[in-house]
Motif scaffolding. Structure first.
Motif, PDB file in Angstrom:
ATOM      1  N   TYR A 190       0.791  -1.234   0.000  1.00  0.00           N
ATOM      2  CA  TYR A 190       0.000   0.000   0.000  1.00  0.00           C
ATOM      3  C   TYR A 190       0.824   1.285   0.000  1.00  0.00           C
ATOM      4  O   TYR A 190       0.273   2.369  -0.158  1.00  0.00           O
ATOM      5  CB  TYR A 190      -0.910   0.032   1.232  1.00  0.00           C
ATOM      6  N   GLY A 191       2.131   1.174   0.179  1.00  0.00           N
ATOM      7  CA  GLY A 191       2.938   2.377   0.354  1.00  0.00           C
ATOM      8  C   GLY A 191       3.132   3.204  -0.892  1.00  0.00           C
ATOM      9  O   GLY A 191       3.575   4.349  -0.820  1.00  0.00           O
ATOM     10  N   GLY A 192       2.835   2.634  -2.065  1.00  0.00           N
ATOM     11  CA  GLY A 192       2.877   3.402  -3.301  1.00  0.00           C
ATOM     12  C   GLY A 192       4.200   3.403  -4.026  1.00  0.00           C
ATOM     13  O   GLY A 192       4.297   3.950  -5.127  1.00  0.00           O
ATOM     14  N   ALA A 193       5.229   2.785  -3.440  1.00  0.00           N
ATOM     15  CA  ALA A 193       6.542   2.815  -4.082  1.00  0.00           C
ATOM     16  C   ALA A 193       6.809   1.594  -4.952  1.00  0.00           C
ATOM     17  O   ALA A 193       7.790   1.575  -5.688  1.00  0.00           O
ATOM     18  CB  ALA A 193       7.633   2.917  -3.015  1.00  0.00           C
ATOM     19  N   VAL A 194       5.936   0.580  -4.866  1.00  0.00           N
ATOM     20  CA  VAL A 194       6.217  -0.702  -5.516  1.00  0.00           C
ATOM     21  C   VAL A 194       5.057  -1.110  -6.414  1.00  0.00           C
ATOM     22  O   VAL A 194       3.901  -1.144  -5.975  1.00  0.00           O
ATOM     23  CB  VAL A 194       6.462  -1.804  -4.462  1.00  0.00           C
ATOM     24  N   ASP A 195       5.358  -1.393  -7.660  1.00  0.00           N
ATOM     25  CA  ASP A 195       4.432  -2.095  -8.541  1.00  0.00           C
ATOM     26  C   ASP A 195       4.845  -3.561  -8.569  1.00  0.00           C
ATOM     27  O   ASP A 195       6.011  -3.894  -8.342  1.00  0.00           O
ATOM     28  CB  ASP A 195       4.477  -1.525  -9.957  1.00  0.00           C
ATOM     29  N   ASN A 196       3.886  -4.424  -8.871  1.00  0.00           N
ATOM     30  CA  ASN A 196       4.191  -5.853  -8.950  1.00  0.00           C
ATOM     31  C   ASN A 196       4.873  -6.348  -7.674  1.00  0.00           C
ATOM     32  O   ASN A 196       5.954  -6.942  -7.697  1.00  0.00           O
ATOM     33  CB  ASN A 196       5.055  -6.152 -10.176  1.00  0.00           C
ATOM     34  N   TRP A 197       4.202  -6.102  -6.560  1.00  0.00           N
ATOM     35  CA  TRP A 197       4.732  -6.479  -5.252  1.00  0.00           C
ATOM     36  C   TRP A 197       4.991  -7.978  -5.139  1.00  0.00           C
ATOM     37  O   TRP A 197       5.791  -8.421  -4.305  1.00  0.00           O
ATOM     38  CB  TRP A 197       3.759  -6.049  -4.155  1.00  0.00           C
ATOM     39  N   HIS A 198       4.294  -8.767  -5.957  1.00  0.00           N
ATOM     40  CA  HIS A 198       4.396 -10.223  -5.880  1.00  0.00           C
ATOM     41  C   HIS A 198       5.602 -10.778  -6.613  1.00  0.00           C
ATOM     42  O   HIS A 198       5.864 -11.977  -6.553  1.00  0.00           O
ATOM     43  CB  HIS A 198       3.128 -10.855  -6.469  1.00  0.00           C
ATOM     44  N   GLU A 199       6.326  -9.920  -7.303  1.00  0.00           N
ATOM     45  CA  GLU A 199       7.489 -10.356  -8.076  1.00  0.00           C
ATOM     46  C   GLU A 199       8.774  -9.854  -7.416  1.00  0.00           C
ATOM     47  O   GLU A 199       8.762  -9.017  -6.515  1.00  0.00           O
ATOM     48  CB  GLU A 199       7.393  -9.828  -9.510  1.00  0.00           C
ATOM     49  N   GLY A 200       9.899 -10.384  -7.911  1.00  0.00           N
ATOM     50  CA  GLY A 200      11.193  -9.923  -7.403  1.00  0.00           C
ATOM     51  C   GLY A 200      11.377 -10.224  -5.935  1.00  0.00           C
ATOM     52  O   GLY A 200      10.859 -11.216  -5.415  1.00  0.00           O
ATOM     53  N   ASP A 201      12.122  -9.343  -5.247  1.00  0.00           N
ATOM     54  CA  ASP A 201      12.467  -9.592  -3.846  1.00  0.00           C
ATOM     55  C   ASP A 201      11.738  -8.679  -2.870  1.00  0.00           C
ATOM     56  O   ASP A 201      12.163  -8.517  -1.724  1.00  0.00           O
ATOM     57  CB  ASP A 201      13.977  -9.459  -3.638  1.00  0.00           C
ATOM     58  N   HIS A 202      10.638  -8.077  -3.320  1.00  0.00           N
ATOM     59  CA  HIS A 202       9.930  -7.136  -2.454  1.00  0.00           C
ATOM     60  C   HIS A 202       9.464  -7.794  -1.155  1.00  0.00           C
ATOM     61  O   HIS A 202       9.660  -7.257  -0.062  1.00  0.00           O
ATOM     62  CB  HIS A 202       8.736  -6.524  -3.190  1.00  0.00           C
ATOM     63  N   LEU A 203       8.824  -8.949  -1.272  1.00  0.00           N
ATOM     64  CA  LEU A 203       8.331  -9.631  -0.074  1.00  0.00           C
ATOM     65  C   LEU A 203       9.482 -10.187   0.754  1.00  0.00           C
ATOM     66  O   LEU A 203       9.413 -10.195   1.993  1.00  0.00           O
ATOM     67  CB  LEU A 203       7.355 -10.742  -0.454  1.00  0.00           C
ATOM     68  N   ALA A 204      10.525 -10.652   0.098  1.00  0.00           N
ATOM     69  CA  ALA A 204      11.673 -11.192   0.830  1.00  0.00           C
ATOM     70  C   ALA A 204      12.317 -10.107   1.693  1.00  0.00           C
ATOM     71  O   ALA A 204      12.676 -10.351   2.859  1.00  0.00           O
ATOM     72  CB  ALA A 204      12.695 -11.777  -0.144  1.00  0.00           C
ATOM     73  N   LYS A 205      12.474  -8.913   1.132  1.00  0.00           N
ATOM     74  CA  LYS A 205      13.069  -7.821   1.904  1.00  0.00           C
ATOM     75  C   LYS A 205      12.146  -7.386   3.040  1.00  0.00           C
ATOM     76  O   LYS A 205      12.616  -7.053   4.136  1.00  0.00           O
ATOM     77  CB  LYS A 205      13.373  -6.642   0.983  1.00  0.00           C
ATOM     78  N   ALA A 206      10.831  -7.394   2.792  1.00  0.00           N
ATOM     79  CA  ALA A 206       9.883  -7.038   3.851  1.00  0.00           C
ATOM     80  C   ALA A 206       9.958  -8.050   4.984  1.00  0.00           C
ATOM     81  O   ALA A 206       9.963  -7.684   6.173  1.00  0.00           O
ATOM     82  CB  ALA A 206       8.471  -6.974   3.288  1.00  0.00           C
ATOM     83  N   ALA A 207      10.017  -9.335   4.644  1.00  0.00           N
ATOM     84  CA  ALA A 207      10.138 -10.374   5.670  1.00  0.00           C
ATOM     85  C   ALA A 207      11.428 -10.211   6.458  1.00  0.00           C
ATOM     86  O   ALA A 207      11.438 -10.349   7.690  1.00  0.00           O
ATOM     87  CB  ALA A 207      10.076 -11.752   5.020  1.00  0.00           C
ATOM     88  N   GLU A 208      12.502  -9.897   5.759  1.00  0.00           N
ATOM     89  CA  GLU A 208      13.783  -9.696   6.438  1.00  0.00           C
ATOM     90  C   GLU A 208      13.707  -8.544   7.434  1.00  0.00           C
ATOM     91  O   GLU A 208      14.225  -8.632   8.554  1.00  0.00           O
ATOM     92  CB  GLU A 208      14.883  -9.441   5.406  1.00  0.00           C
ATOM     93  N   ARG A 209      13.061  -7.454   7.040  1.00  0.00           N
ATOM     94  CA  ARG A 209      12.907  -6.325   7.963  1.00  0.00           C
ATOM     95  C   ARG A 209      12.093  -6.712   9.191  1.00  0.00           C
ATOM     96  O   ARG A 209      12.244  -6.115  10.263  1.00  0.00           O
ATOM     97  CB  ARG A 209      12.236  -5.145   7.239  1.00  0.00           C
ATOM     98  N   ALA A 210      11.214  -7.705   9.022  1.00  0.00           N
ATOM     99  CA  ALA A 210      10.397  -8.178  10.141  1.00  0.00           C
ATOM    100  C   ALA A 210      11.093  -9.260  10.954  1.00  0.00           C
ATOM    101  O   ALA A 210      10.505  -9.822  11.878  1.00  0.00           O
ATOM    102  CB  ALA A 210       9.069  -8.713   9.614  1.00  0.00           C
ATOM    103  N   GLY A 211      12.331  -9.575  10.596  1.00  0.00           N
ATOM    104  CA  GLY A 211      13.082 -10.581  11.333  1.00  0.00           C
ATOM    105  C   GLY A 211      12.793 -12.000  10.898  1.00  0.00           C
ATOM    106  O   GLY A 211      12.990 -12.942  11.681  1.00  0.00           O
ATOM    107  N   LEU A 212      12.363 -12.185   9.651  1.00  0.00           N
ATOM    108  CA  LEU A 212      11.985 -13.505   9.150  1.00  0.00           C
ATOM    109  C   LEU A 212      12.655 -13.767   7.813  1.00  0.00           C
ATOM    110  O   LEU A 212      13.106 -12.841   7.132  1.00  0.00           O
ATOM    111  CB  LEU A 212      10.458 -13.598   8.996  1.00  0.00           C
ATOM    112  N   ASP A 213      12.688 -15.041   7.425  1.00  0.00           N
ATOM    113  CA  ASP A 213      13.255 -15.472   6.157  1.00  0.00           C
ATOM    114  C   ASP A 213      12.125 -15.966   5.274  1.00  0.00           C
ATOM    115  O   ASP A 213      11.494 -16.985   5.584  1.00  0.00           O
ATOM    116  CB  ASP A 213      14.280 -16.583   6.400  1.00  0.00           C
TER     117      ASP A 213
END
Length: 217
Positions: free
Chosen positions: A128-151
């Motif tokens: 929802y932050g507006g900076a990312v298109d195609n959130w389901h592709e690439g490493d967007h979710l992986a980086k978000a999980a990492e920021r949350a302390g998860l792999d």
């Protein structure tokens, strides 16, 4: 022992996303915990919901979401793509829902790992932050999980190995959500009392203070 609040939350709900900045700040300031418990959106729980609802409902949610975000200074744009596969002209909801199934199972995995609130905060900011298109592709979710302390890869491997475990967690969340007395998200529940909506956090704080809530040292 800290007071505990359950948060029933959906990755498709703009109000769920908009509730998180203040919710996270409250947890940082006050001695209580929020247990993030993801549920499927109404469009999945009840595929006929939008067909039965006045069409002004969806238009109002769009209007109101943008002004709440503007007032609170929260970056906001609806996700691209929509986490729900739905024809917004006919309001038909597709039987197969790969995006929301993936997100909700990941949210359940984060919940079981004790990192639910951090995970939904980081992932929803990507959506929802507006900076990312195609959130389901690439490493967007992986980086978000990492920021949350998860792999992310580990979470997805665990889900693939035993999807029923995470589906049952989601079903349990939905049962407890329904038992709380409300159907919408976000719903905060304290001692069985529901507080529905991102605009009820002040009321929730008042109730917690009645039960001895203190600021953190």
């Amino acid at each position: 022992m800290s007071l505990s609040v359950d948060l029933f939350w959906s990755f498709r709900s703009p109000y769920s996303y908009l509730s998180l900045p203040k919710a996270v700040k409250l947890v940082e300031q006050y001695d209580f915990v929020i247990n993030a418990r993801p549920v499927y959106p109404l469009a999945v729980r009840d595929p006929t919901f939008f067909k039965r609802t006045d069409p002004r409902f969806a238009r109002y949610v769009v209007l109101d979401s943008f002004r709440v975000a503007q007032k609170e200074g929260i970056p906001f744009r609806f996700p691209r793509p929509d986490p729900i596969v739905q024809n917004m002209q006919t309001l038909e909801v597709t039987a197969e829902q790969p995006y929301i199934t993936r997100l909700t199972r990941l949210g359940a995995a984060a919940q079981l790992a004790g990192r639910g609130l951090a995970f939904i905060r980081e992932v929803s900011s990507v959506l929802y932050g507006g900076a990312v298109d195609n959130w389901h592709e690439g490493d967007h979710l992986a980086k978000a999980a990492e920021r949350a302390g998860l792999d992310l890869a580990q979470l997805e491997a665990e889900i693939a190995a035993d999807p029923d475990r995470y589906d049952e967690t989601i079903r349990s969340n939905e049962r407890d959500h329904a038992a709380s007395g409300h159907w919408g998200v976000p719903t905060f529940v304290f001692k069985g009392e529901p507080f529905f909506g991102q605009d009820r956090l002040d009321l929730l704080l008042w109730r917690l203070q009645q039960h001895g809530l203190k600021e953190r040292d």
